[in-house]
Enzyme design. Structure first.
Site, PDB file in Angstrom:
ATOM      1  N   HIS A 238       0.752  -1.257  -0.090  1.00 36.06           N
ATOM      2  CA  HIS A 238       0.174  -0.074   0.011  1.00 36.06           C
ATOM      3  C   HIS A 238       0.930   1.444   0.208  1.00 36.06           C
ATOM      4  CE1 HIS A 238      -3.719  -2.558   1.906  1.00 36.06           C
ATOM      5  NE2 HIS A 238      -3.166  -2.947   0.840  1.00 36.06           N
TER       6      HIS A 238
ATOM      7  N   HIS B 121       0.119 -11.149  -5.099  1.00 35.01           N
ATOM      8  CA  HIS B 121       1.293 -10.626  -4.898  1.00 35.01           C
ATOM      9  C   HIS B 121       2.437 -11.429  -5.249  1.00 35.01           C
ATOM     10  CE1 HIS B 121      -0.699  -7.724  -2.305  1.00 35.01           C
ATOM     11  NE2 HIS B 121      -1.080  -8.807  -1.364  1.00 35.01           N
TER      12      HIS B 121
END
Length: 305
Positions: free
Chosen positions: A78, A264
């Protein structure tokens, strides 16, 4: 020339780790041209600096984790996404635990923090990784792909068989030549299913997770009283994650990214595949900012909106 960027002043915040539930102090510091984004575990007896790079990503099951010399910094995506969205090339990130604080589950707090510090252009050319040949990674029906493109655009498709997600759309395409990251992507929060959160807690994970930092769903609906921030917040958050995952390559990409159910691990495998083929990319700079792709030469003082 189109210049590299860092922040003007030191900024600090405190939050909790999503999985550990522990308090984490986060400090962002300006860095010299060519430094890149460097995470520092300042809580260790001898602090360890871990530069963000595709090859430093280890564990990717629940988040992107940077690792070096036995030290880890987890959940970097993030903050990396916010750096990508604001064009930050050089930054020191000091943390007092092995996890970046989750804040509100989106990139908005990090965008606000960086903008509070102020953004400063540096006297060095901004370096881009220009994709020159298609690169693709597949895992069963999942895939992630980079194609040559003069700019940065993403197309992401998720496949969550859930009535609330179905209703909001499973696919999103964004070209940053005409889309504001800050307005359209940054505020999208991470999400999870109530039964998974319970299972994770039994495994000692998600201890810091709550409706303050995630969208929580049961089998049928969204449990958060305040609902969604965007009509398509679920797929937008996956795109936010992908932007952060891709930015660990060390420079902004000039490419078109297409993904189906990627996460990811697949995103990192895609970067490693790209870097393994020297004929698939080149490093470029722009002497004339007007010749750079639209969207990279935005005003450094973009209003938070």
């Amino acid at each position: 020339m189109l210049k590299q960027r860092t922040i003007k002043s030191i900024v600090k915040t405190v939050g909790i780790g999503l999985h550990s539930g522990r308090k984490v102090e986060l400090t962002l510091r300006p860095a010299a041209p060519g430094t890149g984004i460097v995470f520092s575990r300042v809580d260790l007896p001898t602090p360890v600096d871990i530069p963000a790079s595709a090859m430093s990503i280890g564990d990717t099951r629940l988040a992107s984790v940077l690792q070096k010399d036995g030290a880890r910094v987890s959940t970097v995506e993030h903050l990396m996404s916010a750096c990508a969205g604001l064009g930050i090339d050089n930054l020191y990130v000091d943390v007092t635990a092995e996890e970046i604080p989750i804040m509100d589950g989106s990139a908005a707090s990090f965008v606000f923090l960086i903008q509070s510090a102020g953004i400063e252009e540096q006297n060095a050319p901004k370096r881009f990784i220009k994709v020159t040949k298609p690169v693709e990674i597949r895992d069963g029906d999942k895939f992630a792909r980079l194609d040559p493109f003069f700019g940065f655009k993403l197309k992401f498709t998720i496949d969550f068989r859930h009535p609330a997600v179905d209703k909001t759309g499973q696919e999103l395409e964004v070209d940053f030549a005409n889309t504001s990251y800050v307005r359209e992507i940054a505020r999208a929060r991470t999400f999870g299913f109530a039964h998974e959160v319970e299972m994770m807690r039994e495994l000692g994970l998600a201890r810091g997770g709550s409706m303050d930092n995630a969208i929580v769903l049961d089998e049928y609906r969204i449990l958060n009283n305040d609902g969604l921030r965007y009509d398509d917040e679920f797929v937008k958050h996956k795109m936010l994650d992908a932007i952060g995952d891709l930015y660990v390559v060390g420079h902004p990409l000039l490419a078109s990214y297409t993904a189906y159910k990627s996460g990811h691990g697949l995103n990192n495998a895609l970067l490693r595949e790209l870097l393994a083929h020297e004929d698939a990319y080149e490093i470029v700079t722009f002497d004339d900012p007007q010749s750079a792709p639209k969207g990279f030469a935005f005003d450094t003082q973009t209003a938070f909106a």
